[in-house]
Design an enzyme around this catalytic site. Structure first.
Site, short mmCIF file in Angstrom:
data_model
loop_
_atom_site.label_atom_id
_atom_site.label_comp_id
_atom_site.label_asym_id
_atom_site.label_seq_id
_atom_site.Cartn_x
_atom_site.Cartn_y
_atom_site.Cartn_z
N SER A 245 0.87 -1.18 0.00
CA SER A 245 0.00 0.00 0.00
C SER A 245 0.91 1.24 0.00
CB SER A 245 -0.97 -0.01 1.18
OG SER A 245 -0.37 0.38 2.38
N HIS B 258 -3.40 -5.65 2.30
CA HIS B 258 -2.53 -6.72 2.78
C HIS B 258 -3.21 -8.08 2.83
CE1 HIS B 258 0.24 -3.59 4.92
NE2 HIS B 258 0.34 -3.57 3.61
N GLU C 158 -4.90 -2.09 9.26
CA GLU C 158 -4.21 -2.71 10.39
C GLU C 158 -4.83 -2.30 11.73
OE1 GLU C 158 0.00 -1.66 10.06
OE2 GLU C 158 -0.19 -1.78 7.88
N GLU D 103 1.65 -9.25 6.70
CA GLU D 103 2.49 -8.99 7.87
C GLU D 103 2.24 -9.98 9.01
OE1 GLU D 103 1.96 -4.87 8.89
OE2 GLU D 103 2.85 -4.18 7.00
N ASP E 75 -3.82 1.46 11.52
CA ASP E 75 -3.37 2.09 10.27
C ASP E 75 -4.54 1.99 9.32
OD1 ASP E 75 -2.31 3.04 7.97
OD2 ASP E 75 -0.65 1.61 7.84
N GLU F 55 -2.91 5.93 12.20
CA GLU F 55 -2.05 6.24 11.05
C GLU F 55 -2.91 6.45 9.80
OE1 GLU F 55 1.18 3.43 10.68
OE2 GLU F 55 1.13 3.56 8.50
N ASP G 53 1.87 8.48 7.25
CA ASP G 53 2.73 7.53 6.52
C ASP G 53 2.73 7.92 5.05
OD1 ASP G 53 3.89 5.35 5.24
OD2 ASP G 53 2.28 3.94 5.73
N LYS H 8 10.03 5.21 7.12
CA LYS H 8 10.39 4.02 6.36
C LYS H 8 11.56 4.41 5.46
CE LYS H 8 5.67 2.11 5.90
NZ LYS H 8 4.42 2.23 5.07
N HIS I 161 8.64 -1.09 9.46
CA HIS I 161 8.86 -2.10 8.43
C HIS I 161 7.97 -1.82 7.22
CE1 HIS I 161 5.27 -4.84 9.92
NE2 HIS I 161 4.94 -3.57 9.81
N LYS J 28 7.11 -0.02 14.45
CA LYS J 28 6.02 -0.83 13.90
C LYS J 28 6.67 -1.94 13.09
CE LYS J 28 2.38 -0.09 10.73
NZ LYS J 28 1.72 0.82 9.76
P1 PGA Z 1 3.08 -1.18 3.01
O1 PGA Z 1 2.10 -1.04 4.25
O2 PGA Z 1 4.43 -1.59 3.49
O3 PGA Z 1 2.38 -2.23 2.19
O4 PGA Z 1 3.09 0.16 2.34
C1 PGA Z 1 2.49 -0.65 5.50
C2 PGA Z 1 1.82 0.63 5.90
O5 PGA Z 1 0.93 1.15 5.20
O6 PGA Z 1 2.19 1.16 6.94
ZN ZN Z 2 0.70 2.87 6.73
#
Ligand code: PGA
Ligand code: ZN
Length: 397
Positions: free
Chosen positions: A40, A144, A153, A194, A230, A271, A298, A323, A351, A374
């Site tokens: 995503s 996911h 999430e 995940e 999230d 998030e 994010d 990230k 992650h 996370k």
């Molecule tokens: P992604 O999802 O690693 O698939 O982008 C994680 C997130 O959205 O935090």
């Molecule tokens: Zn996210």
């Protein structure tokens, strides 16, 4: 000096190829790191190229600027060479996947030269002595997992845990408890990317399951465990509305909905509650509930200092997800964390849904004194980071 950079394709946790880098130095330092990969992904992230292309482009453009030219222990020099080799803001020439693998491998080689653990090399002796609280993905869906929740999430947040290890084990217990509750209700569940349970339940039932699971484990453990979300709002948002299956919400309704969830479930963390372009909506929500919970960007910020600065200027949030592969280098990630800290934003080191056994983010979280990390709950590529945190805490905290 760096004497060799080797690049190869290895497998990630989704079974896709990803880039791994080995960096060697003149004095015998060695570092190895691999790029993770999102599903995503935010629209404004640095560009991930197909690994073959990223590797050949990095061999052609980046390796000659690194070997015999820069010191592995000088991260700004390494990452400056990567930026110069690429020449774009988005790493579209050598790929953010090649860039981040080399950047992280160089940091590890630099640490190896010093004989220091990576968190110590990156954070130095003046780093704080807090430990990051792991946010653990327990139930989810979105991009996911198919046929599961609309919200991406549901994350356990063991805010009262007395140690990293206690927090890690508590999250695993919440994950197990959620499985028991699903079982009692006769609901079968696969797992998402995940490792979170991905049952075919509506979001309301997922809230119910999470609340029950965290309360049970909090009682058992004797410390406070909250949960968070999230929402991956950009994935829900289409044609000006938020889509939950057949139901839709306007932006105002989405803000009301999220503010209500924060109150009803005492959420510790939310998030991406809104679309990645909606600084204004973020700001309104933060104004309403930002004193009670973390509102984290994010896809909104993509670890980018310019986008974060816009968030700071508009009071859009109070925390940022970090990230390294969203931006391409550790230097850029550090700059984002530093800007966040200066303005009272919490950093949440994260992650990706596609991961490897690489543990760099555990060290990054400790090095930067980040309040949260996370990185999943169970499953090898997630436990690699969690177990590394336990080891680091034994050594450092
Ligand atoms: P992604 O999802 O690693 O698939 O982008 C994680 C997130 O959205 O935090
Ligand atoms: Zn996210």
């Amino acid at each position: 000096l760096i004497t060799s950079v080797r690049l190869r394709r290895i497998l990630d946790s989704r079974g896709n190829p990803t880039v791994e880098a080995d960096v060697l130095t003149e004095s015998g330092g060695f570092g190895r790191a691999a790029a993770p990969s999102g599903a995503s992904t935010g629209e404004y992230e640095a560009i991930e190229l197909p690994p073959n292309e990223a590797i050949s482009a990095a061999r052609k453009h980046a390796v000659p600027r690194l070997v015999g030219e820069v010191h592995a222990g000088n991260q700004r020099e390494v990452d400056g060479a990567l930026r110069a080799a690429d020449g774009t803001d988005s790493f579209s020439e050598i790929g953010a996947n090649s860039a981040v693998a080399i950047s992280m491998a160089a940091a590890k080689a630099g640490a190896d030269v010093l004989g220091a653990p990576l968190y110590q090399h990156l954070g130095g002796t003046f780093r704080g002595d807090n430990f990051p609280i792991p946010l653990g993905n327990v139930v989810g869906g979105g991009e996911h997992a198919k046929d599961a929740t609309h919200i991406q999430e549901f994350l356990a947040a063991p805010v009262g845990a007395p140690s990293v290890a206690e927090a890690v084990f508590a999250n695993a217990e919440v994950h197990a408890k959620a499985a028991d509750i699903l079982d009692d209700r006769g609901i079968s569940a696969a797992k998402g990317d995940e490792g979170a349970w991905a049952p075919a339940v509506d979001d309301a039932e997922a809230f119910d399951i999470m609340a029950e699971a965290v309360d049970a484990v909090a009682d058992d453990r004797g410390f406070e465990i909250k949960f968070g979300l999230d929402m991956a709002g950009a994935e829900l948002f289409e044609d000006g509305e938020y889509h939950y299956g057949d139901e839709t919400k306007s932006t105002d309704e989405q803000i009301d909905y999220v503010a209500g969830l924060v109150d009803d479930y005492d959420l510790a963390y939310v998030e991406d509650p809104l679309d990645e372009d909606d600084y204004e909506g973020f700001a309104e929500l933060t104004d309403r509930v930002g004193d009670k919970t973390l509102i984290c960007g994010d896809d909104l910020f993509v670890t980018n200092v310019e986008r974060l600065q816009e968030g700071i200027d508009t009071d859009a949030a109070n925390s940022i997800l970090i990230k390294p592969n969203q931006i391409g280098t550790l230097t850029d990630a550090f700059d984002a964390i530093e800007l966040a800290t200066e303005h009272g934003y919490d950093s949440v080191i994260s992650h990706r849904s596609g991961e490897t056994e690489d543990t760099t983010i555990a060290h990054l979280a400790v090095a930067t004194d980040a309040p949260f990390i996370k990185t999943g709950t169970v499953q090898g590529e997630r436990t690699a980071k969690l177990n590394e945190l336990i080891r680091i805490a034994e050594d450092a905290v």
